[in-house]
Scaffold this motif. Structure first.
Motif, PDB file in Angstrom:
ATOM      1  N   GLY A  88       0.803  -1.217   0.000  1.00 33.42           N
ATOM      2  CA  GLY A  88       0.000   0.000   0.000  1.00 33.42           C
ATOM      3  C   GLY A  88       0.833   1.262   0.000  1.00 33.42           C
ATOM      4  O   GLY A  88       0.396   2.309   0.481  1.00 33.42           O
ATOM      5  N   ALA A  89       2.051   1.166  -0.535  1.00 33.31           N
ATOM      6  CA  ALA A  89       2.931   2.340  -0.537  1.00 33.31           C
ATOM      7  C   ALA A  89       2.451   3.419  -1.497  1.00 33.31           C
ATOM      8  O   ALA A  89       2.804   4.582  -1.340  1.00 33.31           O
ATOM      9  CB  ALA A  89       4.357   1.910  -0.913  1.00 33.31           C
ATOM     10  N   GLY A  90       1.642   3.024  -2.464  1.00 32.86           N
ATOM     11  CA  GLY A  90       1.151   4.016  -3.422  1.00 32.86           C
ATOM     12  C   GLY A  90      -0.101   4.711  -2.924  1.00 32.86           C
ATOM     13  O   GLY A  90      -0.427   4.687  -1.741  1.00 32.86           O
ATOM     14  N   VAL A  91      -0.783   5.357  -3.861  1.00 33.84           N
ATOM     15  CA  VAL A  91      -1.962   6.156  -3.535  1.00 33.84           C
ATOM     16  C   VAL A  91      -3.179   5.537  -4.211  1.00 33.84           C
ATOM     17  O   VAL A  91      -3.088   5.073  -5.345  1.00 33.84           O
ATOM     18  CB  VAL A  91      -1.770   7.605  -4.038  1.00 33.84           C
ATOM     19  N   ASP A  92      -4.277   5.537  -3.506  1.00 30.87           N
ATOM     20  CA  ASP A  92      -5.527   5.124  -4.143  1.00 30.87           C
ATOM     21  C   ASP A  92      -6.036   6.300  -4.960  1.00 30.87           C
ATOM     22  O   ASP A  92      -6.478   7.299  -4.401  1.00 30.87           O
ATOM     23  CB  ASP A  92      -6.544   4.710  -3.080  1.00 30.87           C
ATOM     24  N   GLN A  93      -5.939   6.184  -6.273  1.00 32.39           N
ATOM     25  CA  GLN A  93      -6.280   7.311  -7.146  1.00 32.39           C
ATOM     26  C   GLN A  93      -7.756   7.367  -7.504  1.00 32.39           C
ATOM     27  O   GLN A  93      -8.144   8.083  -8.439  1.00 32.39           O
ATOM     28  CB  GLN A  93      -5.442   7.255  -8.438  1.00 32.39           C
ATOM     29  N   THR A  94      -8.564   6.616  -6.807  1.00 32.55           N
ATOM     30  CA  THR A  94      -9.999   6.662  -7.071  1.00 32.55           C
ATOM     31  C   THR A  94     -10.475   8.107  -6.969  1.00 32.55           C
ATOM     32  O   THR A  94     -10.253   8.761  -5.941  1.00 32.55           O
ATOM     33  CB  THR A  94     -10.756   5.772  -6.076  1.00 32.55           C
ATOM     34  N   ILE A 116      12.366  -2.711  16.250  1.00 27.72           N
ATOM     35  CA  ILE A 116      12.339  -1.833  15.073  1.00 27.72           C
ATOM     36  C   ILE A 116      11.062  -2.168  14.306  1.00 27.72           C
ATOM     37  O   ILE A 116      10.834  -3.334  13.966  1.00 27.72           O
ATOM     38  CB  ILE A 116      13.566  -2.064  14.160  1.00 27.72           C
ATOM     39  N   PRO A 117      10.211  -1.166  14.064  1.00 29.96           N
ATOM     40  CA  PRO A 117       8.961  -1.500  13.375  1.00 29.96           C
ATOM     41  C   PRO A 117       9.207  -1.971  11.940  1.00 29.96           C
ATOM     42  O   PRO A 117      10.099  -1.469  11.251  1.00 29.96           O
ATOM     43  CB  PRO A 117       8.176  -0.190  13.399  1.00 29.96           C
ATOM     44  N   LEU A 118       8.421  -2.934  11.576  1.00 30.40           N
ATOM     45  CA  LEU A 118       8.434  -3.399  10.186  1.00 30.40           C
ATOM     46  C   LEU A 118       7.897  -2.262   9.328  1.00 30.40           C
ATOM     47  O   LEU A 118       6.888  -1.649   9.646  1.00 30.40           O
ATOM     48  CB  LEU A 118       7.530  -4.635  10.082  1.00 30.40           C
ATOM     49  N   SER A 119       8.611  -2.007   8.227  1.00 32.43           N
ATOM     50  CA  SER A 119       8.212  -0.907   7.363  1.00 32.43           C
ATOM     51  C   SER A 119       6.820  -1.165   6.772  1.00 32.43           C
ATOM     52  O   SER A 119       6.453  -2.306   6.495  1.00 32.43           O
ATOM     53  CB  SER A 119       9.258  -0.749   6.261  1.00 32.43           C
ATOM     54  N   ASP A 120       6.099  -0.097   6.576  1.00 35.94           N
ATOM     55  CA  ASP A 120       4.719  -0.184   6.070  1.00 35.94           C
ATOM     56  C   ASP A 120       4.634  -0.921   4.742  1.00 35.94           C
ATOM     57  O   ASP A 120       3.635  -1.563   4.427  1.00 35.94           O
ATOM     58  CB  ASP A 120       4.161   1.234   5.909  1.00 35.94           C
ATOM     59  N   LYS A 121       5.720  -0.862   3.972  1.00 32.76           N
ATOM     60  CA  LYS A 121       5.661  -1.477   2.634  1.00 32.76           C
ATOM     61  C   LYS A 121       5.594  -2.989   2.704  1.00 32.76           C
ATOM     62  O   LYS A 121       5.326  -3.648   1.693  1.00 32.76           O
ATOM     63  CB  LYS A 121       6.876  -1.037   1.803  1.00 32.76           C
ATOM     64  N   TYR A 122       5.872  -3.566   3.873  1.00 40.33           N
ATOM     65  CA  TYR A 122       5.807  -5.019   3.991  1.00 40.33           C
ATOM     66  C   TYR A 122       4.451  -5.517   4.459  1.00 40.33           C
ATOM     67  O   TYR A 122       4.246  -6.722   4.588  1.00 40.33           O
ATOM     68  CB  TYR A 122       6.884  -5.524   4.964  1.00 40.33           C
ATOM     69  N   VAL A 123       3.578  -4.578   4.757  1.00 43.65           N
ATOM     70  CA  VAL A 123       2.284  -4.984   5.308  1.00 43.65           C
ATOM     71  C   VAL A 123       1.154  -4.359   4.492  1.00 43.65           C
ATOM     72  O   VAL A 123       1.134  -3.142   4.279  1.00 43.65           O
ATOM     73  CB  VAL A 123       2.147  -4.552   6.785  1.00 43.65           C
ATOM     74  N   LEU A 124       0.269  -5.206   4.036  1.00 45.54           N
ATOM     75  CA  LEU A 124      -0.942  -4.696   3.424  1.00 45.54           C
ATOM     76  C   LEU A 124      -2.008  -4.699   4.507  1.00 45.54           C
ATOM     77  O   LEU A 124      -2.591  -5.733   4.830  1.00 45.54           O
ATOM     78  CB  LEU A 124      -1.372  -5.557   2.224  1.00 45.54           C
ATOM     79  N   GLN A 145       3.796   6.379  14.197  1.00 49.91           N
ATOM     80  CA  GLN A 145       2.699   5.684  13.506  1.00 49.91           C
ATOM     81  C   GLN A 145       2.808   4.187  13.800  1.00 49.91           C
ATOM     82  O   GLN A 145       2.690   3.354  12.920  1.00 49.91           O
ATOM     83  CB  GLN A 145       2.748   5.938  11.995  1.00 49.91           C
ATOM     84  N   LEU A 146       3.034   3.915  15.065  1.00 50.09           N
ATOM     85  CA  LEU A 146       3.332   2.539  15.466  1.00 50.09           C
ATOM     86  C   LEU A 146       2.070   1.772  15.846  1.00 50.09           C
ATOM     87  O   LEU A 146       1.151   2.277  16.483  1.00 50.09           O
ATOM     88  CB  LEU A 146       4.285   2.558  16.678  1.00 50.09           C
ATOM     89  N   ARG A 147       2.067   0.523  15.453  1.00 47.94           N
ATOM     90  CA  ARG A 147       1.069  -0.408  15.978  1.00 47.94           C
ATOM     91  C   ARG A 147       1.613  -1.825  15.791  1.00 47.94           C
ATOM     92  O   ARG A 147       2.666  -2.022  15.178  1.00 47.94           O
ATOM     93  CB  ARG A 147      -0.278  -0.254  15.287  1.00 47.94           C
ATOM     94  N   PHE A 165       2.687 -10.850  17.136  1.00 48.08           N
ATOM     95  CA  PHE A 165       2.565  -9.982  15.969  1.00 48.08           C
ATOM     96  C   PHE A 165       3.686  -8.954  16.009  1.00 48.08           C
ATOM     97  O   PHE A 165       3.920  -8.330  17.047  1.00 48.08           O
ATOM     98  CB  PHE A 165       1.212  -9.279  15.984  1.00 48.08           C
ATOM     99  N   PRO A 166       4.407  -8.764  14.904  1.00 41.15           N
ATOM    100  CA  PRO A 166       5.490  -7.771  14.903  1.00 41.15           C
ATOM    101  C   PRO A 166       4.927  -6.351  15.001  1.00 41.15           C
ATOM    102  O   PRO A 166       3.761  -6.110  14.681  1.00 41.15           O
ATOM    103  CB  PRO A 166       6.173  -7.995  13.555  1.00 41.15           C
ATOM    104  N   ILE A 167       5.765  -5.437  15.456  1.00 36.60           N
ATOM    105  CA  ILE A 167       5.371  -4.025  15.406  1.00 36.60           C
ATOM    106  C   ILE A 167       5.670  -3.484  14.015  1.00 36.60           C
ATOM    107  O   ILE A 167       6.568  -3.980  13.314  1.00 36.60           O
ATOM    108  CB  ILE A 167       6.087  -3.172  16.480  1.00 36.60           C
ATOM    109  N   MET A 168       4.896  -2.483  13.623  1.00 36.80           N
ATOM    110  CA  MET A 168       5.038  -1.936  12.275  1.00 36.80           C
ATOM    111  C   MET A 168       4.682  -0.460  12.282  1.00 36.80           C
ATOM    112  O   MET A 168       4.052   0.040  13.211  1.00 36.80           O
ATOM    113  CB  MET A 168       4.087  -2.648  11.310  1.00 36.80           C
ATOM    114  N   THR A 169       5.111   0.231  11.245  1.00 31.82           N
ATOM    115  CA  THR A 169       4.599   1.582  11.025  1.00 31.82           C
ATOM    116  C   THR A 169       3.479   1.504  10.011  1.00 31.82           C
ATOM    117  O   THR A 169       3.560   0.761   9.031  1.00 31.82           O
ATOM    118  CB  THR A 169       5.691   2.525  10.477  1.00 31.82           C
ATOM    119  N   ASP A 170       2.417   2.268  10.294  1.00 34.65           N
ATOM    120  CA  ASP A 170       1.239   2.238   9.424  1.00 34.65           C
ATOM    121  C   ASP A 170       0.938   3.664   8.998  1.00 34.65           C
ATOM    122  O   ASP A 170       0.528   4.501   9.820  1.00 34.65           O
ATOM    123  CB  ASP A 170       0.060   1.633  10.201  1.00 34.65           C
ATOM    124  N   ASP A 171       1.147   3.943   7.715  1.00 35.04           N
ATOM    125  CA  ASP A 171       0.948   5.292   7.198  1.00 35.04           C
ATOM    126  C   ASP A 171      -0.485   5.793   7.378  1.00 35.04           C
ATOM    127  O   ASP A 171      -0.747   6.984   7.273  1.00 35.04           O
ATOM    128  CB  ASP A 171       1.304   5.355   5.702  1.00 35.04           C
TER     129      ASP A 171
END
Lengths: 510, 416
Positions: free
Chosen positions: A212-218, A393-401, A358-360, A326-332
């Motif tokens: 989900g690193a991109g943008v929803d262009q809807t 260290i939070p898992l980068s957002d790009k690894y989590v949908l 932006q941790l969870r 569950f690992p910690i992650m950053t969520d944009d």
């Protein structure tokens, strides 16, 4: 007398060679299989990497030979189908060169490491497919890896000058009829009597695979402003897709439209478990102690001052226990509280505030992508053994949908599929519900004459080692789905294939 | 003429043949022309094979028969479900025979036979739909058999002798339905064993109740060819510890089953002979084709066959039309030893109807030319082989087969 005998014998001998046994009704006879109301003499397949036969993270010859259009074309040949040409690459290494510089990676193979564990690795070797070696002629397989729906109509998508900037596509560069050609134009120019169109996967897939690193262009109707990982607006999809179908049907061709599967059907999103972090009780306790103030003071405090809703605060709670975590992650998609935490009353130091910004923790309904498996639990800084990705260290957002991201993907693909199905109905074209079929592979699997085809990574048989693209067996299954739809729609009797005759993953140690 | 025939016989000395099971009933042009009857027909040294006991009743002091057959056999396969289809391009089989008999005394005759009763040569296109079962096979066995026969009286005689067999087999198939090397070439194995030898025996009797009626019985023993030092050559194996196939030696056994024949012949109207033979081939010895690889990392190959004993019913007629020409015709019905579900493409054999004809041309007192022709007709059959396994799961190989065979033969008989 002697001569008569001699010549009789010789003549008989010649005669027998040609006395082939004949079946009452040979499958090779015209009319044994029927194309029904369709005419398969000129089949053109339009699409993306799936149509091209891309697998194991690369395009290579044997993958192309096992593309679903090529498998279908071989079966079409029993029912009046003609020649089917493909823009074959140069080798089975995969990878692309641009003027001698590698621009696309080699294929994956299943290799056994020093500990005896098999896993996917990139095949070592120098690719020999240089996209500046332009192929002449036309190709029935117009599958272009990486293409999104709107790319098919982009003039210059096959211009080598635009490859490095991302304006054009290195795969289409190889066989575009001209620098200004469009994929759909080159397809239509072949005057197909029959076509398949499977496009739109990348319109959501690159967003999904990038976590989900991109943008929803809807809502944004101008695809020229889209980034590579964005979700295409469903109206943009609908417009370009219907134009493409219109163009392909133009001269009265029959065809088949294939819809977009769910990302949750592919091992890229289902292989790495969401609770991949094993912890003992002591470590879990120590971690919980560190996050104690965050859970019990900071989060309620932020709710109190109205920065966070109670729901978001609950979502952001960090909790470890003995066992799988569950690992910690950053969520944009979370409220960024970095700046607030640095101010009063929290007054946290910048590094800590950034960590919590932006941790969870990953939730069970999030999807962790396959590539996270090489990151999770590792210590990127060898000097700091405490710095474990997913734990401290939070898992980068790009690894989590995340669920919120999945919702966008599903919304878009549902809209695309509604367009595809409606167009198939309106134009009388065959329609393949690949979404439902792949979901079946992912949930329980498809029995065949040598086992059960599932989406299990490496062992399930349906997917190649990139976790996204099918294996030859997966493509054969796809080909059967499409043939079945064609047979039903056009009253045809094209024979299917035994998917057990098609391979899965390629083993090879470098 | 003689030179031409010599070339025909000896230049084609490879002994690959049409596969029926893998029994190849082509042991004499005279007999074949009469539906391959002969256990009770006294007309030439072909008796060395058909019934050594009868040799002692031959009128000639010395008799030699040599000959060969050209086997043009074809197999067509198709699977209507997928459209997969294949045709064999098998080399022409050339089974041959040489028989000599010598009348040492009124009550004693010696004989020597060299013949090829078992063999198979089938070649499919590499990587065809059933290539995980067979790409090609070439099986040959040469029997060398000295015999002796005793006459008890004009009504009864006995005969028999030892049999020395030397055989060879070459067999190629793909390892499974999908394994390839990096470039997509199918992984395959070639099994080769040659010079495999063994011993067996034959015993027979002939009974002549009247001058015109002959009754015979012959039993040929089972012979097991045990290949102890064959080779397995693997090709297109991926470079991976997951596929530990490397060239190694093998052990394998191939049974050449026992065969019992009883029959009669009856001479009537001066120049006519009618013959009937009943064969029983004890195929039940062929339970499984197992290949034991010396390399322990390579799992042994077990291929169930489970053949059943099978019968052949043979009928033949002979008419001595003129001093120069003897005409023959025959028919036999050949039961397949293959059970339902065990129909393997390397010997895709169902029941067959076989039609034969031939003649002998007498060139003077001593020399005869024997010619014969056989057409084997197999019904189109839907069949499958259900005992191929992948990861413990049975993967049947099924389809429709249609086979036929055309077998012209030519031989010489010389007698004193």
């Amino acid at each position: 007398m002697k001569n008569i005998l001699k010549y009789t014998f010789a003549l008989l001998a010649i005669g027998f060679v040609s006395c082939e046994p004949e079946f009452d009704s040979p499958v090779t006879d015209d009319g044994f299989y029927s194309s029904g109301t369709a005419n398969l003499s000129k089949y053109v397949a339009v699409g993306n990497s799936l149509t091209a036969g891309y697998a194991d993270g690369a395009l290579y010859i044997t993958g192309q030979e096992n593309s679903y259009p090529n498998i279908m074309a071989q079966q079409f040949a029993f029912a009046g189908g003609g020649e089917f040409s493909q823009p074959l690459v140069n080798d089975n290494t995969g990878g692309l060169l641009l003027g001698g510089t590698q621009i696309a990676e080699n294929r994956f193979v299943l290799a056994v490491d020093a500990n005896g564990n098999p896993g996917p690795v990139r095949l070592i070797g120098t690719p020999t497919t240089d996209i500046t070696n332009h192929l002449s002629g036309t190709y029935n397989n117009m599958g272009v890896p990486g293409a999104k729906s709107f790319h098919l109509g982009v003039s210059g998508y096959g211009n080598v000058a635009g490859v490095l900037s991302g304006a054009s596509n290195p795969y289409f560069v190889r066989f575009a009829s001209s620098e200004s050609a469009t994929v759909i134009g080159d397809a239509v120019a072949q005057n197909p009597t029959f076509f398949s169109l499977w496009i739109g996967n990348n319109d959501i897939l690159s967003y999904a695979t990038s976590g989900g690193a991109g943008v929803d262009q809807t809502g944004n109707l101008d695809p020229t402003t889209y980034g590579p990982n964005d979700i295409t607006d469903p109206n943009v999809f609908g417009l370009v897709y219907s134009q493409q179908v219109e163009a392909l049907v133009g001269n009265g061709a029959k065809g088949v439209l294939i819809n977009i599967p769910e990302v949750t059907s592919i091992p890229y999103f289902t292989t790495v478990p969401t609770n991949a972090i094993p912890l003992d009780a002591a470590t879990a306790g120590a971690l919980n102690a560190q996050f104690g103030a965050y859970n019990t003071q900071i989060l309620p405090g932020l709710v109190g001052i109205g920065v966070l809703s109670p729901e978001e605060a609950a979502l952001r709670m960090i909790n470890f226990s003995a066992g799988q975590n569950f690992p910690i992650m950053t969520d944009d998609d979370l409220t960024d509280i970095t700046a607030i935490l640095q101010g009063p009353p929290f007054s946290l130091p910048a590094p800590l505030a950034t960590l919590l910004g932006q941790l969870r923790q990953v939730k069970s309904d999030d999807l962790i992508v396959l590539t996270a498996s090489s990151v999770l639990g590792t210590t990127p800084d060898p000097g700091n053994p405490q710095g474990v990705i997913g734990v401290s260290i939070p898992l980068s957002d790009k690894y989590v949908l995340a669920v919120s991201e999945q919702v966008r993907v599903t919304a878009a693909s549902t809209a695309y599929n509604a367009t595809i199905q409606a167009l198939a109905g309106a134009k009388g074209l065959a329609y393949v519900d690949a979404k439902t079929a792949l979901a079946r592979v992912a949930n329980g699997g498809i029995p065949y004459d040598g086992g059960v085809l599932t989406s299990q990574f490496v062992t399930g048989g349906a997917f190649s080692l990139d976790g996204v693209h099918p294996s030859p067996r997966g493509y054969a299954y796809t080909a059967n789905l499409i043939i079945r739809a064609i047979n039903e729609t056009y009253d045809a009797t094209i024979p299917m294939v035994h998917i057990g005759n098609y391979g899965t993953v390629t083993v090879s140690n470098n | 003429m003689k030179k031409v025939l010599l070339i025909a016989v000896f230049a084609l000395a490879s002994v690959v043949t049409y596969a029926g099971g893998y029994r190849v009933s082509l042991q004499g042009n005279k007999a074949l022309a009469m539906g391959h009857t002969g256990v009770a027909v006294i007309n030439s040294s072909e008796l060395v094979f058909f019934n050594p006991a009868g040799l002692v009743y031959l009128e000639d002091k010395f008799s030699v028969s040599v000959g060969a057959h050209g086997v043009f056999s074809n197999i067509a396969y198709q699977d209507t479900e997928t459209g997969a289809n294949a045709r064999t391009d098998s080399p022409v089989g050339t089974p041959f025979y040489l028989y000599a008999s010598y009348q040492a005394a009124d009550w004693l005759a010696f004989g020597l036979g060299v013949y090829t009763p078992y063999g198979s040569s089938v070649k499919y296109e590499d990587d065809w739909a059933g290539s995980h079962l067979v790409n090609n096979i070439d099986l040959a066995a040469i029997y060398i058999q000295p015999t002796v026969s005793f006459k008890i009286n004009d009504k009864l005689s006995f005969g028999g002798g030892p049999i020395y067999v030397t055989g060879s087999v070459n067999f190629n198939r793909n390892l499974n339905r999908t394994l390839t090397d990096l470039d997509g070439n199918r992984a395959n194995v070639t099994i080769d064993a040659s010079g495999v030898s063994s011993w067996g025996w034959v015993a027979s009797t002939m009974f002549n109740p009247t001058e015109n009626l002959h009754i015979g019985a012959t039993y040929r023993s089972e012979i097991i060819l045990d290949a102890e030092d064959g080779t397995a050559e693997f090709e297109n194996i991926p470079n991976s510890p997951l596929t530990p196939f490397e060239n190694t030696s093998i052990k394998a056994s191939l049974p050449l089953p026992a065969e019992m024949t009883v029959g009669m012949s009856y001479d009537f109207c001066e120049s006519w002979t009618f013959a009937f033979d009943y064969n029983r081939t004890f195929w039940d010895v062929y339970e499984s084709l197992d290949i034991d690889f010396a390399n322990e990392d390579i799992p042994d190959s077990k291929n169930a066959r489970n053949y059943k004993n099978a019968s052949i019913y043979r009928f033949g007629m002979q008419y001595e039309a003129t001093k120069m020409f003897t005409l023959r015709a025959g028919y036999y019905f050949d039961e397949s030893p293959v059970r339902d579900g065990y129909f393997a493409p390397e010997t895709p054999r169902n029941d067959s109807n076989n039609f034969t004809a031939g003649l002998t041309v007498n060139l003077g007192e001593h020399l005869q030319i024997d010619a014969s022709f056989l057409f084997s007709h197999f019904k189109e059959v839907d069949a499958s082989y259900n005992y191929y396994f992948e990861n413990g799961v049975a993967v049947p190989f099924s389809g429709t087969y249609k086979t036929n065979a055309f077998v012209p033969g030519l031989g010489l008989t010389y007698k004193l």
